[in-house]
Design an enzyme around this catalytic site. Sequence first.
Site, PDB file in Angstrom:
ATOM      1  N   GLN A 120      -3.368 -11.872   7.960  1.00 40.77           N
ATOM      2  CA  GLN A 120      -3.586 -11.688   6.447  1.00 40.77           C
ATOM      3  C   GLN A 120      -2.722 -12.987   5.463  1.00 40.77           C
ATOM      4  OE1 GLN A 120      -3.009  -7.810   4.358  1.00 40.77           O
ATOM      5  NE2 GLN A 120      -0.911  -8.261   4.066  1.00 40.77           N
ATOM      6  N   VAL A 169      10.726  -7.301   9.599  1.00 37.82           N
ATOM      7  CA  VAL A 169      11.950  -6.699   9.711  1.00 37.82           C
ATOM      8  C   VAL A 169      12.046  -5.573  10.902  1.00 37.82           C
ATOM      9  CG1 VAL A 169      13.650  -5.210   8.450  1.00 37.82           C
ATOM     10  CG2 VAL A 169      12.599  -6.957   7.303  1.00 37.82           C
ATOM     11  N   HIS A 216       9.504  -3.615   3.400  1.00 37.71           N
ATOM     12  CA  HIS A 216       8.925  -3.969   2.024  1.00 37.71           C
ATOM     13  C   HIS A 216      10.172  -4.171   1.122  1.00 37.71           C
ATOM     14  CE1 HIS A 216       5.426  -1.198   3.282  1.00 37.71           C
ATOM     15  NE2 HIS A 216       4.889  -1.972   2.975  1.00 37.71           N
ATOM     16  N   MET A 245       0.799  -1.260   0.031  1.00 37.90           N
ATOM     17  CA  MET A 245      -0.005   0.039  -0.144  1.00 37.90           C
ATOM     18  C   MET A 245       0.862   1.132  -0.017  1.00 37.90           C
ATOM     19  SD  MET A 245      -3.393  -0.996   2.001  1.00 37.90           S
ATOM     20  CE  MET A 245      -2.886  -0.669   3.514  1.00 37.90           C
ATOM     21  N   GLY A 246       2.383   0.938  -0.246  1.00 42.72           N
ATOM     22  CA  GLY A 246       2.935   2.248  -0.433  1.00 42.72           C
ATOM     23  C   GLY A 246       3.636   2.600   1.120  1.00 42.72           C
ATOM     24  N   GLY A 282       4.583 -10.318   4.027  1.00 43.90           N
ATOM     25  CA  GLY A 282       5.241 -10.162   5.238  1.00 43.90           C
ATOM     26  C   GLY A 282       4.414 -10.889   6.443  1.00 43.90           C
ATOM     27  N   GLU A 283       5.326 -11.385   7.387  1.00 40.38           N
ATOM     28  CA  GLU A 283       4.731 -12.108   8.358  1.00 40.38           C
ATOM     29  C   GLU A 283       4.189 -11.329   9.526  1.00 40.38           C
ATOM     30  OE1 GLU A 283       7.326 -15.083   9.623  1.00 40.38           O
ATOM     31  OE2 GLU A 283       6.754 -16.563   8.243  1.00 40.38           O
ATOM     32  N   ARG A 342       2.816   2.500   9.343  1.00 39.46           N
ATOM     33  CA  ARG A 342       2.217   3.497  10.113  1.00 39.46           C
ATOM     34  C   ARG A 342       3.290   4.282  11.238  1.00 39.46           C
ATOM     35  NH1 ARG A 342      -2.151  -0.377   9.316  1.00 39.46           N
ATOM     36  NH2 ARG A 342      -3.872   0.669   8.923  1.00 39.46           N
ATOM     37  N   ASP A 371       1.943  -9.289   9.297  1.00 38.99           N
ATOM     38  CA  ASP A 371       0.677  -9.295   9.040  1.00 38.99           C
ATOM     39  C   ASP A 371       0.088 -10.759   8.868  1.00 38.99           C
ATOM     40  OD1 ASP A 371      -0.435  -6.489   8.703  1.00 38.99           O
ATOM     41  OD2 ASP A 371       1.246  -6.507   7.068  1.00 38.99           O
TER      42      ASP A 371
HETATM   43  O1  PAF Z   1      -0.534  -5.822   3.665  1.00 39.98           O
HETATM   44  C1  PAF Z   1      -0.625  -4.685   2.814  1.00 39.98           C
HETATM   45  O2  PAF Z   1       0.048  -4.061   2.615  1.00 39.98           O
HETATM   46  C2  PAF Z   1      -2.098  -4.785   2.298  1.00 39.98           C
HETATM   47  O3  PAF Z   1      -2.953  -5.567   3.082  1.00 39.98           O
HETATM   48  C3  PAF Z   1      -2.174  -5.370   0.875  1.00 39.98           C
HETATM   49  C4  PAF Z   1      -1.656  -6.941   0.930  1.00 39.98           C
HETATM   50  C5  PAF Z   1      -1.090  -4.807  -0.085  1.00 39.98           C
HETATM   51  C6  PAF Z   1      -3.402  -5.387   0.126  1.00 39.98           C
HETATM   52  O4  PAF Z   1      -3.828  -4.185   0.181  1.00 39.98           O
END
Ligand code: PAF
Length: 281
Positions: free
Chosen positions: A157, A180, A38, A31-32, A151-152, A191, A154
């Site tokens: 997710q 990391v 990342h 999400m940038g 990434g772990e 965040r 999340d």
């Molecule tokens: O982990 C994230 O940044 C987001 O949830 C993802 C997987 C890019 C989906 O928008």
Amino acid sequence: MIQLIHTKSAFKAITDQLRHDGKTIGFVPTMGALHEGHCSLVLRAVKENDVCIVSVFCNPTQFNNAEDFEKYPRNIERDAELLEKEGAKFVFNPTAEEMYTAEEMKTTFQFDFGGLDQVMEGKYRPGHFNGVVQVVSKLFDLAQPTRAYLGEKDFQQLAIIRRMVRLMNYNIEIIGCPIVREASGLAMSSRNERLSEQEKQTAVNISHILFESRQLTAMQSVSHVQHWVVEQINRIPGLTVEYYQIVDQDTLLPTDTWNNAIGCVTVYCGPVRLIDNIKYD
Ligand code: PAF
């Protein structure tokens, strides 16, 4: 030179061509507001595939809090520069209108989570994972990558995306990559950019308490450690635990043994919601 793509059709044409040319594609959805966490995913995707593609899309359908969405840091120029340095070849950066029809923006995407959405993040952020599956399935349809890197941090997710890949028969290998951390121990997160210096110092306590809790497992029960972690974090002025749950790493169901256990925490540091986790074996 890295190439920025803004439309689904151009993105699909590029990935179709890459597959047609027999290239393996490593895909990193983001999400940038990119950070070293990342970068670790991108570096691995670059190393393990012919081409690395990154999506930068702050997905509105996965935010259940309008302020969180509005305040989510965005800086595509800086992100693209960083991604070029790390060796990514393409960045997909669509608008919400490009990704979704008006109808899709209004309705909740339905998916059989098998209960994975009822605990932890799913419980406290209703609809969040519906939006995640909605966007990731769209991105996977367009990119059809060989491998996708997540990434772990999340952790829930990641489990849900693995389930989605199974249920929807995607021929994509999902690679989960370790958290990391900053030198202080704070888990890297977009965040964190919203934290003041003072809040950042306070937030460091979250990981320290999680690390310390690992020392207790030889002598203490799961439920004792679960209570201990909540108590220790809530003692720190400026931190409020939303939940701390020790669960099985595969089922994400509460567990009472240390075998295959992971502790997942969400903490408010001032107004900023932070997540972290720790594996106990
Ligand atoms: O982990 C994230 O940044 C987001 O949830 C993802 C997987 C890019 C989906 O928008």
